[in-house]
Motif scaffolding. Structure first.
Motif, PDB file in Angstrom:
ATOM      1  N   UNK A 283      63.817  48.203  69.864  1.00  0.00           N
ATOM      2  CA  UNK A 283      62.541  48.204  69.150  1.00  0.00           C
ATOM      3  C   UNK A 283      61.428  48.877  69.948  1.00  0.00           C
ATOM      4  N   UNK A 284      61.445  48.756  71.273  1.00  0.00           N
ATOM      5  CA  UNK A 284      60.416  49.395  72.084  1.00  0.00           C
ATOM      6  C   UNK A 284      60.564  50.915  72.043  1.00  0.00           C
ATOM      7  N   UNK A 285      61.791  51.395  72.055  1.00  0.00           N
ATOM      8  CA  UNK A 285      62.028  52.834  71.963  1.00  0.00           C
ATOM      9  C   UNK A 285      61.572  53.356  70.600  1.00  0.00           C
ATOM     10  N   UNK A 286      61.887  52.591  69.548  1.00  0.00           N
ATOM     11  CA  UNK A 286      61.469  52.986  68.209  1.00  0.00           C
ATOM     12  C   UNK A 286      59.945  53.021  68.122  1.00  0.00           C
ATOM     13  N   UNK A 287      59.285  52.053  68.729  1.00  0.00           N
ATOM     14  CA  UNK A 287      57.816  52.030  68.739  1.00  0.00           C
ATOM     15  C   UNK A 287      57.262  53.305  69.371  1.00  0.00           C
ATOM     16  N   UNK A 288      57.808  53.690  70.509  1.00  0.00           N
ATOM     17  CA  UNK A 288      57.339  54.892  71.196  1.00  0.00           C
ATOM     18  C   UNK A 288      57.619  56.150  70.383  1.00  0.00           C
ATOM     19  N   UNK A 289      58.773  56.201  69.742  1.00  0.00           N
ATOM     20  CA  UNK A 289      59.123  57.378  68.937  1.00  0.00           C
ATOM     21  C   UNK A 289      58.223  57.490  67.704  1.00  0.00           C
ATOM     22  N   UNK A 290      57.930  56.372  67.051  1.00  0.00           N
ATOM     23  CA  UNK A 290      57.040  56.402  65.892  1.00  0.00           C
ATOM     24  C   UNK A 290      55.629  56.838  66.298  1.00  0.00           C
ATOM     25  N   UNK A 291      55.186  56.402  67.472  1.00  0.00           N
ATOM     26  CA  UNK A 291      53.874  56.826  67.950  1.00  0.00           C
ATOM     27  C   UNK A 291      53.868  58.321  68.223  1.00  0.00           C
ATOM     28  N   UNK A 292      54.940  58.824  68.801  1.00  0.00           N
ATOM     29  CA  UNK A 292      55.063  60.257  69.075  1.00  0.00           C
ATOM     30  C   UNK A 292      55.027  61.065  67.786  1.00  0.00           C
ATOM     31  N   UNK A 293      55.814  60.629  66.802  1.00  0.00           N
ATOM     32  CA  UNK A 293      55.846  61.320  65.511  1.00  0.00           C
ATOM     33  C   UNK A 293      54.463  61.309  64.865  1.00  0.00           C
TER      34      UNK A 293
END
Length: 328
Positions: A283-293
């Protein structure tokens, strides 16, 4: 179909080679009667029924309603891809999804301006009712939207379509445009200075190894709802002008998470559970990826985005912002 009759009149109404600013000024400021000759040409060319054309003020293009049954969209040459995407999308999605989408009835060009004649969808926009809905109704709609996005991403795609982008170049351009765009939109300088490092640290490559139809703008202003048994339910999806054929699920999912889920983890989980096609193990990786996108997404005004999600703490770093927008 190319319409060239009464060229001198149409050239005044729809200049063949307008500057970007000219197109913006026409769409934002031209009185309704300015467009009448072009609209009458379209009516005659396609034998549309009689009736008054009524201007719709929303949107980046010139939009008109005819008799509560048709929409006419006029797209200037400066962003011709939006007109192409509306036409191409209709071929790919009409009648193939659980929610209604506009059917293209006719299309053509006047002086390099694309026009698209489309069916009107029933219902009202979700933006008009969203704030008054209780949590359970919001959860119902969010789940519906997750299912719709899954259907959309499972559609066969036409790789010869005009919507198919050169993916490496597309992502490279998003990176190039990112800092200048946020600077123009007056994001605080302290946050702008953090963007290159944040993007580098996220190491998100925008390639899911598969090609998808991506609507790009699934927010409440493009979603139609109807009331049924005291609850609103989604009934249609509008505006495919920014649609592309690309390779990132998150480029699609970030917008509804921001504008519908609004920092609520239960709503985010509902949307992603119904979507089904995303690995949520980290979930932390997904959070960072969504912020990047979200930072790289084209045309994103981040100050407006931040207004959609309640502030629950400092927003001095992108890490702090990501935790509020995409709680893990």
């Amino acid at each position: 179909m190319e319409i060239n009759t009464n060229h001198s009149i149409l050239e005044t109404i729809l200049p063949t080679q307008p500057t970007y600013q000219q197109s913006c000024d026409l769409i934002d400021n031209a009185p309704d009667e300015h467009w009448s000759p072009a609209l009458e040409h379209i009516r005659n060319a396609h034998q549309l029924r009689s009736g008054d054309f009524v201007r719709i003020k929303e949107g980046a293009n010139a939009l008109f309603k005819l008799n509560q049954s048709l929409i006419i969209k006029l797209v200037p040459p400066n962003w011709v891809g939006q007109g192409d995407a509306e036409i191409e999308s209709s071929k790919m999605v009409t009648g193939k999804l659980s929610l209604a989408t506009p059917e293209v009835i006719a299309h053509g060009k006047i002086n390099n301006w694309i026009y698209v004649v489309m069916s009107i969808l029933k219902g009202e926009t979700l933006a008009d009712v969203w704030d008054q809905l209780d949590f359970q109704n919001k959860r119902l709609i969010t789940g519906q939207l997750g299912q719709f996005i899954r259907e959309l991403h499972q559609l066969p795609v036409d790789h010869s379509s005009l919507m198919n982008v050169d993916w490496p170049n597309y992502i490279a351009q998003l990176n190039t445009d990112c800092v200048p765009r946020h600077t123009r939109n007056k994001v605080p300088q302290s946050l702008i200075e953090q963007i290159p490092t944040y993007l580098s640290d996220s190491n998100y490559h925008f390639d899911d190894g598969k090609t998808f139809f991506i609507h790009m703008d699934l927010h409440p202003w493009n979603l139609m709802v109807e009331k049924n048994n005291n609850n609103y339910r989604l009934c249609g999806v509008l505006d495919f002008g920014d649609a592309i054929i690309g390779r990132s699920r998150l480029l699609e999912l970030a917008t509804p998470i921001l504008f519908l889920c609004q920092g609520d983890k239960m709503l985010i989980d509902t949307l992603l559970k119904n979507y089904q096609l995303l690995d949520q193990a980290n979930s932390k990786k997904l959070q960072q990826e969504l912020m990047t996108v979200s930072l790289l997404r084209p045309a994103c005004d981040f100050n407006f985005v931040l207004q959609q999600v309640p502030t629950i703490g400092p927003r001095e770093t992108w890490q702090q912002i990501a935790a509020q927008l995409f709680p893990a």
